[in-house]
Design a protein around this motif. Structure first.
Motif, mmCIF file in Angstrom:
data_model
loop_
_atom_site.group_PDB
_atom_site.id
_atom_site.type_symbol
_atom_site.label_atom_id
_atom_site.label_comp_id
_atom_site.label_asym_id
_atom_site.label_seq_id
_atom_site.Cartn_x
_atom_site.Cartn_y
_atom_site.Cartn_z
ATOM 1 N N UNK A 255 -20.724 -0.631 -14.456
ATOM 2 C CA UNK A 255 -19.810 -0.725 -15.593
ATOM 3 C C UNK A 255 -20.071 -2.006 -16.389
ATOM 4 N N UNK A 256 -20.589 -3.028 -15.703
ATOM 5 C CA UNK A 256 -20.894 -4.279 -16.413
ATOM 6 C C UNK A 256 -21.994 -4.058 -17.460
ATOM 7 N N UNK A 257 -23.057 -3.380 -17.076
ATOM 8 C CA UNK A 257 -24.191 -3.219 -17.993
ATOM 9 C C UNK A 257 -24.232 -1.832 -18.633
ATOM 10 N N UNK A 258 -23.221 -0.999 -18.349
ATOM 11 C CA UNK A 258 -23.161 0.324 -18.949
ATOM 12 C C UNK A 258 -24.222 1.263 -18.425
ATOM 13 N N UNK A 259 -24.382 1.293 -17.114
ATOM 14 C CA UNK A 259 -25.329 2.226 -16.505
ATOM 15 C C UNK A 259 -24.552 3.385 -15.899
ATOM 16 N N UNK A 260 -25.199 4.546 -15.811
ATOM 17 C CA UNK A 260 -24.511 5.711 -15.249
ATOM 18 C C UNK A 260 -24.832 5.875 -13.768
ATOM 19 N N UNK A 261 -25.964 5.338 -13.339
ATOM 20 C CA UNK A 261 -26.412 5.535 -11.957
ATOM 21 C C UNK A 261 -27.031 4.229 -11.462
ATOM 22 N N UNK A 262 -26.868 3.951 -10.167
ATOM 23 C CA UNK A 262 -27.489 2.758 -9.597
ATOM 24 C C UNK A 262 -28.036 3.039 -8.208
ATOM 25 N N UNK A 263 -29.152 2.419 -7.890
ATOM 26 C CA UNK A 263 -29.770 2.599 -6.566
ATOM 27 C C UNK A 263 -30.318 1.245 -6.106
ATOM 28 N N UNK B 60 -31.346 2.080 -25.007
ATOM 29 C CA UNK B 60 -31.906 1.346 -23.876
ATOM 30 C C UNK B 60 -30.987 0.150 -23.559
ATOM 31 N N UNK B 61 -31.158 -0.473 -22.396
ATOM 32 C CA UNK B 61 -30.263 -1.578 -21.985
ATOM 33 C C UNK B 61 -30.398 -2.770 -22.939
ATOM 34 N N UNK B 62 -29.267 -3.435 -23.223
ATOM 35 C CA UNK B 62 -29.241 -4.540 -24.182
ATOM 36 C C UNK B 62 -29.728 -5.842 -23.547
ATOM 37 N N UNK B 63 -29.974 -6.823 -24.393
ATOM 38 C CA UNK B 63 -30.390 -8.152 -23.925
ATOM 39 C C UNK B 63 -29.284 -8.780 -23.071
ATOM 40 N N UNK B 64 -28.023 -8.510 -23.431
ATOM 41 C CA UNK B 64 -26.889 -8.991 -22.638
ATOM 42 C C UNK B 64 -26.971 -8.467 -21.201
ATOM 43 N N UNK B 65 -27.345 -7.200 -21.097
ATOM 44 C CA UNK B 65 -27.419 -6.572 -19.774
ATOM 45 C C UNK B 65 -28.490 -7.240 -18.926
ATOM 46 N N UNK B 66 -29.680 -7.470 -19.524
ATOM 47 C CA UNK B 66 -30.745 -8.110 -18.743
ATOM 48 C C UNK B 66 -30.335 -9.534 -18.382
ATOM 49 N N UNK B 67 -29.609 -10.206 -19.288
ATOM 50 C CA UNK B 67 -29.166 -11.571 -18.991
ATOM 51 C C UNK B 67 -28.176 -11.553 -17.829
ATOM 52 N N UNK B 68 -27.265 -10.574 -17.827
ATOM 53 C CA UNK B 68 -26.280 -10.473 -16.746
ATOM 54 C C UNK B 68 -26.993 -10.233 -15.416
ATOM 55 N N UNK B 69 -28.023 -9.375 -15.445
ATOM 56 C CA UNK B 69 -28.781 -9.098 -14.221
ATOM 57 C C UNK B 69 -29.447 -10.368 -13.706
ATOM 58 N N UNK B 70 -29.992 -11.153 -14.649
ATOM 59 C CA UNK B 70 -30.655 -12.405 -14.242
ATOM 60 C C UNK B 70 -29.659 -13.368 -13.605
ATOM 61 N N UNK B 71 -28.431 -13.360 -14.128
ATOM 62 C CA UNK B 71 -27.412 -14.261 -13.581
ATOM 63 C C UNK B 71 -27.022 -13.837 -12.162
ATOM 64 N N UNK B 72 -27.005 -12.553 -11.945
ATOM 65 C CA UNK B 72 -26.554 -12.034 -10.645
ATOM 66 C C UNK B 72 -27.691 -12.046 -9.613
ATOM 67 N N UNK B 73 -28.931 -11.989 -10.094
ATOM 68 C CA UNK B 73 -30.096 -11.847 -9.202
ATOM 69 C C UNK B 73 -30.124 -12.839 -8.034
ATOM 70 N N UNK B 74 -29.973 -14.164 -8.291
ATOM 71 C CA UNK B 74 -30.069 -15.084 -7.140
ATOM 72 C C UNK B 74 -28.963 -14.846 -6.118
ATOM 73 N N UNK B 75 -27.812 -14.393 -6.601
ATOM 74 C CA UNK B 75 -26.704 -14.123 -5.671
ATOM 75 C C UNK B 75 -27.003 -12.904 -4.811
ATOM 76 N N UNK B 76 -27.566 -11.874 -5.435
ATOM 77 C CA UNK B 76 -27.932 -10.683 -4.658
ATOM 78 C C UNK B 76 -28.930 -11.063 -3.572
#
Lengths: 391, 383
Positions: free
Chosen positions: A35-43, A154-170
């Motif tokens: 819901x954060x990045x507006x995706x319908x499916x995640x794996x 396609x996914x926005x720049x905001x979405x990729x930025x959010x993923x980058x922020x979360x990546x080290x935590x994951x």
């Protein structure tokens, strides 16, 4: 799609650690991420390799059966994965990539991957993250993929930025889960070795309460033969014995704390049943300085039961020392400490035959006297029991 | 005020501390600086007795913690207010006390001695009957916390709670593992864990001693090996079987010294397939050296069975299987004396024959000499 704010990202980060330290149910992370990045499916998965199938750590809102068809067949057609491997992205922990960066549009448009797997499952756009690269020394490689359906942007720049922020935590969260797994695995493996020991092992905390016990300890506790083992600790029914035991335990605990130098002790415990007394040893456990724990391990207690008739397995004697069936039977009876004549009687064996067999047993086991043979046979059982029981 | 990047850094730092708990003080310092304070503490107390269970502080003198534990925690109006309002996630002065009341309060008077007057604290139930707090102390000049500072603090709180829970869980499991390893280290048998390629993951002290002895059995980068080709083939087949077909077994392994062969048992150790770990234990190996002398020292036998010094010496020798005559010779003891001693020690140990005595002494639980304990305390147990 919700607006991406630092607070919503912080919420997802919180969930990431909750899952890692909790039940490891990564689906719970995918929902808020989607819901954060507006995706319908995640794996979240570990790609299959020569020695294993694709492993899925989390999956959210994929149509039924999609994972199975992927693991069975479509992983071979996954040109996104192939592109990520070719470009080296799967080795770059924390790397975020869109589908179009992995495979050019022209190659993607008419691919089997798109037409036969993605579209039938309502997928079109990809936002991928290498959670852990395939050269990570500690973790299996882990990839996360978020998808959008056909007919969307396609996914926005905001979405990729959010993923980058979360990546080290994951990544850190997965290492937390791995560390917990690791500790659990090694503790259990070690525990299973202790469970196969013939003597009881009890670990006590600083107030003398039992923190851990092996199988033999549970047997002795169940026998209730002069020794009371409860969550409150260990004590003897006989008062004089008990005073001694508690002194030893307290001494060991104080030593572990550095407040004394008593290395513990050893004592016999009388048994109301009249059987041979238990032999008990207490030793301090070296204390590690806890930062948060309330209970700390402080002492260890070993108890042996001299009347525990560990059977020397006949099969083992035959395999290890090449004894004949009769020789092995005789050796097993002698291991209990009885004289040769008694053992022969017990096996309805002529004394002369028994003597001949014993001579041969001595030779094969490289021993000269019965006492020496008994010693050898008594040392073996705990190990052989070990192979008999499965973990 | 803190920017988004700063908050992100603080949150990241909290989780770094969660996995490396010795970093909590540094994190506490960063949080305390960002909020604006002159000292901070992370602590927990028993909900009933209000005894301090753990405390980590930064910029606070050690005696403050001691005094707090001894007396002031029990009369702390902040803790009291929190206890009365358990649903509150955080508390600060103006929620429960006025400046005028502060001036006449014993607790605040004590705080004043250290230069502190105001605070903000997060509170949560960190276990059954256990309350945890993170609190930052402010000087009169720093004054009451501002709305922005409260907001920042509130943002960090859930991460602090979670971070502490993770640290604790790791510590708890570390402790269980250390205790189990410690127990295994005291066993007379060698215990070795192998990974799914047969490589050695860990070994206990007895196993280490057998490898160091290098009497036909060695550990190398790819696993355990016998010096004899035939034995090694059998050994590898046995280990391979345990790893691949889940079947264990036992074999003897020859020693170049001509001593009695080692007896080695392999058992498969099944673990969940779906694990993150790249390496994991897949088999357990137990090693027995039939020639190991019983570790029970003579003084232990004296304690245990009330033997005299000479009887204990004799018993120790007899336990190895030595004949009475040979033992008497070794101890420069007259045969007649030896016979008398044996009679007495049979009586004291409630045994009738040497074979029985051997059995009794060999099965005694492990006893550790004080010197061995010291050596062990230096050993680091880490995941």
């Amino acid at each position: 799609m919700t607006h991406i704010t630092d607070e919503t990202i912080a919420d997802v980060i919180g969930t990431v650690y909750d899952v890692a330290a909790g039940d490891g149910d990564w689906d719970r992370v995918l929902n808020p991420l989607q819901s954060l990045v507006g995706a319908s499916v995640g794996v979240i998965h570990t790609p299959g390799s020569d020695n294993g199938q694709t492993r899925f750590w989390g999956e959210s809102t994929l149509p039924d059966g999609a994972l199975q068809t992927y693991a069975d067949y479509f992983y071979q057609t996954d040109i996104w994965l192939a592109g990520g491997v070719q470009k080296g992205f799967v080795s770059l922990t924390g790397h975020v990539a869109l589908g179009q960066a992995l495979v050019p549009w022209d190659d993607f448009r008419n691919s089997e991957w798109r037409n036969d797997f993605l579209h039938p499952n309502g997928l079109e756009h990809l936002l991928s993250l290498t959670v852990a690269g395939d050269r990570d020394p500690e973790l299996s490689p882990i990839l996360m993929a978020l998808y959008r359906p056909p007919g969307t942007e396609t996914f926005s720049a905001d979405s990729t930025a959010a993923m980058r922020a979360i990546a080290p935590h994951l990544y850190r969260a997965f290492t937390v889960q791995r560390r917990l797994e690791h500790l659990d695995l090694y503790t259990q493996a070690t525990q299973s070795a202790l469970d196969r020991m013939t003597y009881a092992v009890l670990v006590l905390d600083a107030s003398g309460r039992i923190v851990a016990a092996n199988r033999a300890a549970i047997v002795i506790a169940g026998a209730g033969d002069g020794l009371v083992v409860s969550s409150q600790g260990v004590r003897c029914l006989r008062q004089t014995d008990n005073r001694r035991l508690q002194q030893m335990i307290h001494g060991a605990i104080a030593t572990g704390r550095g407040a004394a130098t008593n290395a513990g002790g050893v004592m016999q415990l009388m048994r109301p049943s009249g059987r041979k007394p238990y032999a008990l040893t207490v030793a301090p456990l070296t204390e590690h300085r806890p930062l948060f724990a309330r209970r700390r391990t402080a002492a260890i207690v070993f108890i042996s039961d001299p009347e525990d008739r560990m059977e020397t397995p006949v099969g083992l004697l035959r395999r290890v020392y090449g004894l004949t069936p009769r020789e092995a039977e005789l050796a097993a009876v002698l291991a209990t400490g009885v004289p040769l004549a008694t053992a022969a009687d017990h096996l309805s064996m002529a004394k002369e035959t028994a003597r001949r067999h014993l001579k041969s047993v001595f030779k094969k086991t490289d021993t000269q006297r019965q006492a020496e043979l008994v010693r050898l046979l008594v040392i073996l059982p705990s190990v052989s029991n070990f192979s008999k029981r499965s973990p | 005020m803190a920017g988004a990047d700063d908050v992100d850094k603080l949150i990241g730092g909290i989780y770094e501390a969660a996995v490396s708990p010795d970093r909590w003080s540094d994190q506490l310092k960063l949080i305390s600086d960002e909020i604006g304070s002159a000292g901070a503490a992370l602590f927990a107390a028993d909900a009933k007795s209000l005894d301090l269970l753990f405390v980590h502080t930064v910029d606070m003198p050690a005696e403050a913690s001691v005094e707090y534990d001894a007396h002031y925690l029990k009369i702390d109006p902040r803790v009291r207010y929190g206890l009365e309002n358990p649903s509150l996630e955080f508390v600060f002065d103006s929620m429960h006390i006025t400046d005028r009341e502060i001036n006449r309060n014993e607790y605040y008077d004590w705080m004043g001695g250290y230069g502190w007057r105001y605070y903000i604290a997060g509170q949560w139930q960190s276990g059954p009957s256990e309350l945890a707090y993170i609190s930052v102390q402010r000087t009169p000049r720093q004054g009451h916390v501002t709305a922005d500072q409260v907001r920042l603090f509130e943002q960090l709180l859930p991460h602090v709670r979670r971070g502490v829970a993770i640290s604790r869980r790791l510590e708890e499991m570390d402790r269980c593992q250390a205790a189990a390893l410690d127990a295994v280290d005291r066993l007379p048998h060698g215990v070795v864990l192998l990974d799914d390629h047969g490589r050695v993951l860990t070994c206990n002290r007895a196993a280490e001693a057998i490898f160091v002895e290098s009497d036909g059995l060695a550990r190398s980068v790819d696993g355990i090996h016998s010096a004899y080709a035939t034995d090694d083939r059998q050994l590898q087949r046995l280990i391979g079987g345990a790893l691949k077909t889940n079947r264990g077994g036992t074999i003897p392994l020859l020693r170049p010294s001509g001593r009695k062969p080692f007896v080695l048992t392999v058992a498969p150790y099944a673990s969940d397939d779906n694990l993150l770990a790249v390496v994991r234990p897949a088999a357990i190996v137990m090693l027995t050296d039939p020639e190991t002398q019983p570790e029970t020292p003579a003084d232990v036998l004296r304690n245990l069975y009330g033997l005299t010094a000479r009887e204990a010496e004799l018993a120790t020798l007899l336990a190895t299987g030595t004949s009475l005559d040979a033992a008497a010779d070794q101890l420069a003891m007259a045969k007649e004396t030896a016979r008398r001693h044996v009679k007495s020690l049979f009586k004291k140990t409630d045994t009738r024959r040497q074979a029985e005595l051997v059995r009794l002494l060999v099965t005694l639980p492990p006893v550790e000499a004080a010197s061995a304990l010291k050596r062990k305390s230096k050993r680091q147990v880490s995941p």
